[in-house]
Every structure is written in C-alpha cells, then in structure tokens.
Design a protein around this motif. Structure first.
Motif, PDB file in Angstrom:
ATOM      1  N   SER A 238       1.060  -1.055   0.020  1.00  0.00           N
ATOM      2  CA  SER A 238       0.368   0.104  -0.144  1.00  0.00           C
ATOM      3  C   SER A 238       0.557   1.205  -0.412  1.00  0.00           C
ATOM      4  O   SER A 238       0.814   2.174  -0.464  1.00  0.00           O
ATOM      5  CB  SER A 238      -1.248   0.026   1.009  1.00  0.00           C
ATOM      6  OG  SER A 238      -2.008  -1.450   1.434  1.00  0.00           O
TER       7      SER A 238
ATOM      8  N   ALA B 120       2.626   2.132  -4.053  1.00  0.00           N
ATOM      9  CA  ALA B 120       1.011   2.221  -4.425  1.00  0.00           C
ATOM     10  C   ALA B 120       0.734   4.126  -3.742  1.00  0.00           C
ATOM     11  O   ALA B 120       1.049   4.165  -5.156  1.00  0.00           O
ATOM     12  CB  ALA B 120       0.053   1.604  -4.183  1.00  0.00           C
ATOM     13  N   VAL B 121       1.523   4.101  -2.976  1.00  0.00           N
ATOM     14  CA  VAL B 121       0.676   5.684  -2.737  1.00  0.00           C
ATOM     15  C   VAL B 121       2.244   6.419  -3.200  1.00  0.00           C
ATOM     16  O   VAL B 121       1.766   7.420  -3.478  1.00  0.00           O
ATOM     17  CB  VAL B 121       0.431   6.048  -1.355  1.00  0.00           C
ATOM     18  CG1 VAL B 121       0.993   7.560  -1.226  1.00  0.00           C
ATOM     19  CG2 VAL B 121      -0.578   5.216  -0.314  1.00  0.00           C
TER      20      VAL B 121
ATOM     21  N   THR C 275       2.128   6.556  -7.283  1.00  0.00           N
ATOM     22  CA  THR C 275       1.106   7.190  -7.700  1.00  0.00           C
ATOM     23  C   THR C 275       1.422   8.797  -6.822  1.00  0.00           C
ATOM     24  O   THR C 275       1.015   9.836  -8.308  1.00  0.00           O
ATOM     25  CB  THR C 275       0.134   7.208  -7.189  1.00  0.00           C
ATOM     26  OG1 THR C 275      -0.308   5.589  -7.177  1.00  0.00           O
ATOM     27  CG2 THR C 275      -1.023   7.756  -7.936  1.00  0.00           C
TER      28      THR C 275
ATOM     29  N   THR D 256      -4.526  11.119  -4.647  1.00  0.00           N
ATOM     30  CA  THR D 256      -4.428  10.488  -3.375  1.00  0.00           C
ATOM     31  C   THR D 256      -5.383  10.273  -2.674  1.00  0.00           C
ATOM     32  O   THR D 256      -5.721   9.102  -2.150  1.00  0.00           O
ATOM     33  CB  THR D 256      -3.813  11.720  -2.672  1.00  0.00           C
ATOM     34  OG1 THR D 256      -2.163  12.792  -3.304  1.00  0.00           O
ATOM     35  CG2 THR D 256      -3.019  11.345  -1.283  1.00  0.00           C
TER      36      THR D 256
ATOM     37  N   LEU E  12      -6.911   6.458  -4.139  1.00  0.00           N
ATOM     38  CA  LEU E  12      -6.100   5.676  -3.992  1.00  0.00           C
ATOM     39  C   LEU E  12      -6.319   5.248  -2.591  1.00  0.00           C
ATOM     40  O   LEU E  12      -6.364   4.447  -2.469  1.00  0.00           O
ATOM     41  CB  LEU E  12      -4.637   6.440  -4.478  1.00  0.00           C
ATOM     42  CG  LEU E  12      -3.818   5.052  -4.390  1.00  0.00           C
ATOM     43  CD1 LEU E  12      -3.836   4.238  -4.714  1.00  0.00           C
ATOM     44  CD2 LEU E  12      -2.035   5.775  -4.512  1.00  0.00           C
TER      45      LEU E  12
ATOM     46  N   GLU F   5      -7.878   1.759  -1.492  1.00  0.00           N
ATOM     47  CA  GLU F   5      -6.849   0.980  -1.149  1.00  0.00           C
ATOM     48  C   GLU F   5      -7.363   0.489   0.196  1.00  0.00           C
ATOM     49  O   GLU F   5      -7.788  -0.788   0.862  1.00  0.00           O
ATOM     50  CB  GLU F   5      -4.728   1.352  -0.585  1.00  0.00           C
ATOM     51  CG  GLU F   5      -4.653   1.627  -1.590  1.00  0.00           C
ATOM     52  CD  GLU F   5      -3.014   1.944  -1.390  1.00  0.00           C
ATOM     53  OE1 GLU F   5      -2.960   2.118  -0.040  1.00  0.00           O
ATOM     54  OE2 GLU F   5      -2.259   1.369  -2.251  1.00  0.00           O
TER      55      GLU F   5
ATOM     56  N   LEU G 100      -3.177   5.360 -11.596  1.00  0.00           N
ATOM     57  CA  LEU G 100      -3.410   4.615  -9.915  1.00  0.00           C
ATOM     58  C   LEU G 100      -3.093   3.690 -10.375  1.00  0.00           C
ATOM     59  O   LEU G 100      -2.674   2.601 -10.510  1.00  0.00           O
ATOM     60  CB  LEU G 100      -5.233   4.614  -9.839  1.00  0.00           C
ATOM     61  CG  LEU G 100      -4.765   5.839  -8.948  1.00  0.00           C
ATOM     62  CD1 LEU G 100      -6.687   6.173  -8.453  1.00  0.00           C
ATOM     63  CD2 LEU G 100      -4.166   6.028  -7.782  1.00  0.00           C
TER      64      LEU G 100
ATOM     65  N   ILE H  66       0.050   0.933  -8.917  1.00  0.00           N
ATOM     66  CA  ILE H  66      -0.064  -0.284  -8.048  1.00  0.00           C
ATOM     67  C   ILE H  66       0.315  -1.680  -8.852  1.00  0.00           C
ATOM     68  O   ILE H  66       0.626  -2.630  -7.730  1.00  0.00           O
ATOM     69  CB  ILE H  66      -1.969  -0.300  -8.428  1.00  0.00           C
ATOM     70  CG1 ILE H  66      -2.365   0.619  -7.476  1.00  0.00           C
ATOM     71  CG2 ILE H  66      -2.388  -1.304  -7.899  1.00  0.00           C
ATOM     72  CD1 ILE H  66      -4.399   1.094  -6.983  1.00  0.00           C
TER      73      ILE H  66
END
Length: 187
Positions: free
Chosen positions: A92, A95-96, A99, A121, A124, A128, A175, A179
């Motif tokens: 997670s 991914a943040v 992104t 943000t 996402l 998540e 995204l 991801i």
C-alpha cells in the motif's frame, strides 16, 4: 479475535478510547468502523497532498506515514497481527509513493496541479482502504493459513476490482500503473 457463532463472523474487541466512540452508540460493526477510518485517512492524505505537492518529497514522506497508519488501524479493528499485515501495508505504501511520484508532473501548474494531486491521493486511499476492508471481510476465517504472497495477491485482486468504479480515465490510468508497479515489486 473472537468467533461469533450466531452471526458466523469473527469480531475483534475494540476497547481503545477514541473520539469516534464519543459520537456513536457502540453498535457499529467492524466494517462500519473501518470505513470511518478510511474516510478519515483519505481526507487527511488528500489535504496533505494538496498542501505539500510543491515541496519536493515532503508530501511523499507524510503520505507514507498516513498510509501506514490507515492500514495499521484497519488491521487493528479486525484484530489482525500476522506477517501479511506488514506485507500488505508495504504494498500500500509503495502504491502511494509510486502514484505520488507519477502525479508530480501535475504540480507544474500551481493550484490546479495541487488539486489533481489531492484528488488522485484521495481516490487511491479510498481504493486501498476499501479493498483492505473487503479483503479482511472475505478472508477472516483463513487469515492465519495465508502466506504473505497469497495475502498480497488477494489484496491486489480487490484493489484492481476497485479501479473499475473510477470514471476518469486519466486518474484510472495513473492509479493502475502505480498499483501494478507496487504489486510487481512485491510479487
């Protein structure tokens, strides 16, 4: 974690004091409490991304902390503490970060770029957080038997399903790429 034989569900005791407890009657189920956490942290992440988008890596560091705390609190609500919690939290956060770095190009337009960064943000974090809730709802009975890779794979599946509800193709594309990179790195 306690098994409720009447409702055929696992429940976690949540006796920690929080401001949330002042505004409810205590009858919320685990999913409702987790959704409150997701909304709270997604809003916090969006505000952070919007305000700090032009500060280099300041927003990335702050978003990392926000994402880790969101995952930690959701896992705590469900009474989870296996190795898979660290694996899913790491994915997670990746991914943040991915992104956030992908959306950095938008910050060349002050104001508009910050709004774009905040929107991506927020989306996402909602994606998540809700994927994590669904993952925990579906796998509550079998979490102890899951390997870290299996847990992340199931979580990844839930996240990818969530992308289908995003209508803006540009946001969906950003995204999806971030991801995919986060999951490819771990899996």
């Amino acid at each position: 974690m306690v098994y409720d034989a009447v409702n055929h569900k696992f429940t976690a005791s949540y006796s920690t004091f929080s401001i949330f407890n002042l505004f409810n009657d205590g009858n919320q189920n685990l999913k409702q409490r987790a959704e409150v956490i997701v909304n709270r942290y997604a809003s916090s992440a969006a505000a952070t991304a919007g305000l700090l988008a032009n500060t280099g890596i300041g927003d990335t560091a702050a978003l990392t902390v926000i994402t880790k705390n969101m995952c930690k609190k959701i896992f705590r609500i469900y009474g989870c503490n296996g190795g898979y919690t660290a694996a899913i939290t790491a994915v997670s956060v990746d991914a943040v970060v991915g992104t956030n770095l992908a959306a950095k190009g938008a910050t060349v337009w002050p104001g508009a770029g910050n709004a774009i960064n905040a929107t991506i943000t927020y989306t996402l974090h909602q994606l998540e957080g809700r994927a994590l809730i669904e993952f925990l709802e579906e796998n509550a009975d079998s979490l102890d038997g899951l390997s870290d890779v299996d847990a992340v794979s199931k979580f990844a599946y839930r996240v990818k399903l969530g992308l289908n509800v995003i209508k803006n193709e540009k946001v969906k594309d950003i995204l999806s790429k971030a991801i995919d990179k986060a999951f490819d790195f771990f899996l």
